[in-house]
Enzyme design. Structure first.
Site, short mmCIF file in Angstrom:
data_model
loop_
_atom_site.label_atom_id
_atom_site.label_comp_id
_atom_site.label_asym_id
_atom_site.label_seq_id
_atom_site.Cartn_x
_atom_site.Cartn_y
_atom_site.Cartn_z
N HIS A 1 0.88 -1.11 0.44
CA HIS A 1 -0.09 0.03 -0.43
C HIS A 1 1.17 1.41 -0.11
CE1 HIS A 1 -3.50 -2.37 0.88
NE2 HIS A 1 -2.87 -3.17 1.56
N LEU A 2 0.61 2.28 -0.58
CA LEU A 2 1.30 3.37 -0.80
C LEU A 2 0.66 4.49 0.13
CD1 LEU A 2 0.56 4.68 -4.39
CD2 LEU A 2 2.97 3.92 -3.36
N GLY A 3 1.96 4.32 1.01
CA GLY A 3 1.85 5.36 2.41
C GLY A 3 1.94 4.00 4.13
N GLY A 4 2.67 2.94 2.92
CA GLY A 4 2.85 2.46 4.47
C GLY A 4 1.80 1.54 6.01
N ALA B 1 2.75 2.54 23.04
CA ALA B 1 1.21 2.84 22.71
C ALA B 1 0.70 2.55 21.56
CB ALA B 1 2.20 4.42 21.81
N ALA C 1 0.64 -6.98 21.97
CA ALA C 1 0.72 -5.40 21.29
C ALA C 1 2.55 -5.43 21.54
CB ALA C 1 0.55 -4.27 21.96
N GLY D 1 5.81 -5.38 20.85
CA GLY D 1 6.82 -4.49 19.66
C GLY D 1 6.53 -5.11 18.73
N HIS E 1 -4.25 33.61 26.62
CA HIS E 1 -5.14 32.81 27.61
C HIS E 1 -6.79 33.26 26.60
CE1 HIS E 1 -7.43 33.06 31.91
NE2 HIS E 1 -7.86 33.51 31.11
#
Length: 463
Positions: A37-40, A182, A267, A269, A442
């Site tokens: 895929h383009l964009g990885g 993450a 998840a 790594g 502010h």
């Protein structure tokens, strides 16, 4: 006869396609090769679609708080298929945009599997046919994939990787997330917000282990308030898969307990995509699935560079993109600055968000700095209270002798946007005096950044 280019990029993720575009802008004849895929991964199966899904869970969470804001909302629910469809649509839109940018910059795009049979040569196989290309400069940007531990391999039904978690066939009821980096925490946050009974198991002594310890502890308390179960210094030793259930053997404090789940997300790594490229024959050094490079992403083989996840930590899209620009400029004859890992922000888009740049308090002490530390809580900020987001903390670490900003660490609403202020400060070698003299608007959340700096010198006004 093989076609010749000035620069060939293998991989069209956030490192590769950016390198290709920058090279073309500098007048180089560039080709980029992509097998999927383009964009990885980032655009198609990582950064972008996960953020789309997390936005859904954030809105869903806020809808349940409607009464706090004087609003009425009844019968709140969600359509999981529609949530996924929106996420995939956004990824598709952006992937199409990458294709347009490459075409606009006259980059030759070749879809296929690439290898480097010899220095200056690239072989591309697509639909059973092979073509040979030549270039004096080749950039490896092949990225990485999910790490799978023996016995914990994904099957797409009961045990998922991030890809399965992005296109779920069903909503988990009792979810186990293995790993609290993450990726793990973001999926835990998403599914927990939608109602899954979520447990996170982390082998290290705290969740979000790369973050400052104080920030990790704060985030943990918030996750537990939301109903998550957090198990630190624990390890999933075995998964017994049954019909619709998984029994996890979890080791903690010297004993093993068994607990049933209907879904597991692994998840733990990533590993670099180094196979099949011909790196060993070229003499490229690979350490634990990542190509070893110097500070300018050179591999040690003339004309061969490696950028992004394949080149090691930090495994972040923005790091890959910056390295891509640096390498393209180097190839074009420029003298770009090396990318400094200490000046690259890390962002985790859970609820609450977590963001950081530079040294943690512990790292600064380990490196021998005499430090000053400032803190400011969200509860002391008018905008945070008005937003209904009073839970959070901003922490800054300074060199007491020079006033240099060594690190900044945040947890709370929108901190993934706020962190860039400190990133710019570090890039400009800002001191505490510069930050103290800066006027912050502010009411904004950014005022807490100012107060945290002031606090490091005992000058905080609003807390």
């Amino acid at each position: 006869m093989s076609e010749r280019f000035d620069m060939i990029v293998i991989g069209a993720g956030p490192g590769g396609y950016v390198a290709a575009i920058r090279g073309a802008q500098l007048g180089l004849k560039v080709a980029v090769i992509e097998r999927e895929h383009l964009g990885g991964i980032c655009l198609n199966w990582g950064c972008i679609p996960t953020k789309a899904m997390l936005r859904t869970s954030e809105v869903f969470h806020l809808m349940h708080r409607a009464k706090e804001f004087g609003l009425k909302a009844e019968g709140i629910g969600y359509d999981l298929d529609a949530v996924v469809k929106r996420s995939r649509g956004i990824a598709k839109q952006l992937a199409s945009g990458v294709g347009h940018l490459l075409k606009k910059n006259k980059v030759t795009v070749i879809m296929g599997e690439a290898s480097v049979p010899a220095k200056g040569r690239v072989s591309v196989t697509s639909d059973g046919k092979t073509q040979e290309l030549q270039a004096a400069n080749i950039v490896l940007a092949t990225g990485a994939r999910a790490r799978e531990l023996p016995g914990l391999e994904a099957d797409g039904e009961l045990v998922w990787t991030y890809k399965h978690a992005l296109v779920p066939k069903r909503m988990p009821e009792k979810l186990l997330v293995i790993g609290s980096g993450a990726i793990g925490i973001e999926f835990a946050s998403f599914y927990n917000a939608l109602g899954a009974d979520t447990t996170v198991v982390e082998v290290m002594d705290r969740i979000l282990p790369v973050e400052d310890a104080e920030i990790s502890a704060f985030a943990k308390k918030q996750f537990e308030k939301q109903g998550m179960t957090i198990r630190e210094k624990a390890m999933v030793k075995q998964l017994d898969r049954g019909k619709g259930t998984v029994t996890a053997h979890i080791e903690q404090d010297g004993s093993v307990t068994k607990e049933q789940f209907d879904t597991v997300i692994s998840a733990v790594g990533i590993v670099g995509n180094v196979e099949g490229l011909g790196l060993e024959a070229l003499g490229v050094k690979v350490d634990r699935s990542h190509v070893v490079t110097d500070t300018h992403c050179r591999t040690g083989v003339e004309g061969l560079y490696a950028i992004g996840d394949i080149a090691g930590a930090p495994w972040l899209a923005h790091k890959a993109s910056h390295e891509g620009v640096m390498v393209a400029e180097l190839i074009a004859g420029g003298h770009p600055h090396a990318v400094s890992p200490d000046s690259i922000a890390g962002c985790t888009y859970c609820q609450p968000q977590v963001a950081s740049v530079g040294l943690t308090e512990a790292q600064a002490k380990e490196q021998g700095f005499d430090i000053k530390v400032g803190r400011f809580p969200f509860i002391g900020n008018g905008k945070a209270i008005a937003l209904g987001e009073p839970e959070g903390l901003i922490k800054t670490v300074f060199d007491a002798k020079t006033g240099a900003l060594l690190g900044a660490h945040m947890v709370g609403a929108e901190v993934t946007e706020l962190i860039q202020g400190y990133v710019v400060g570090r890039q400009l070698e800002t001191t505490e005096e510069d930050l103290m003299q800066t006027v912050f608007p502010h009411p904004t959340l950014s005022e807490m950044m100012h107060e945290s700096v002031l606090d490091a010198w005992g000058r905080a006004i609003h807390f």
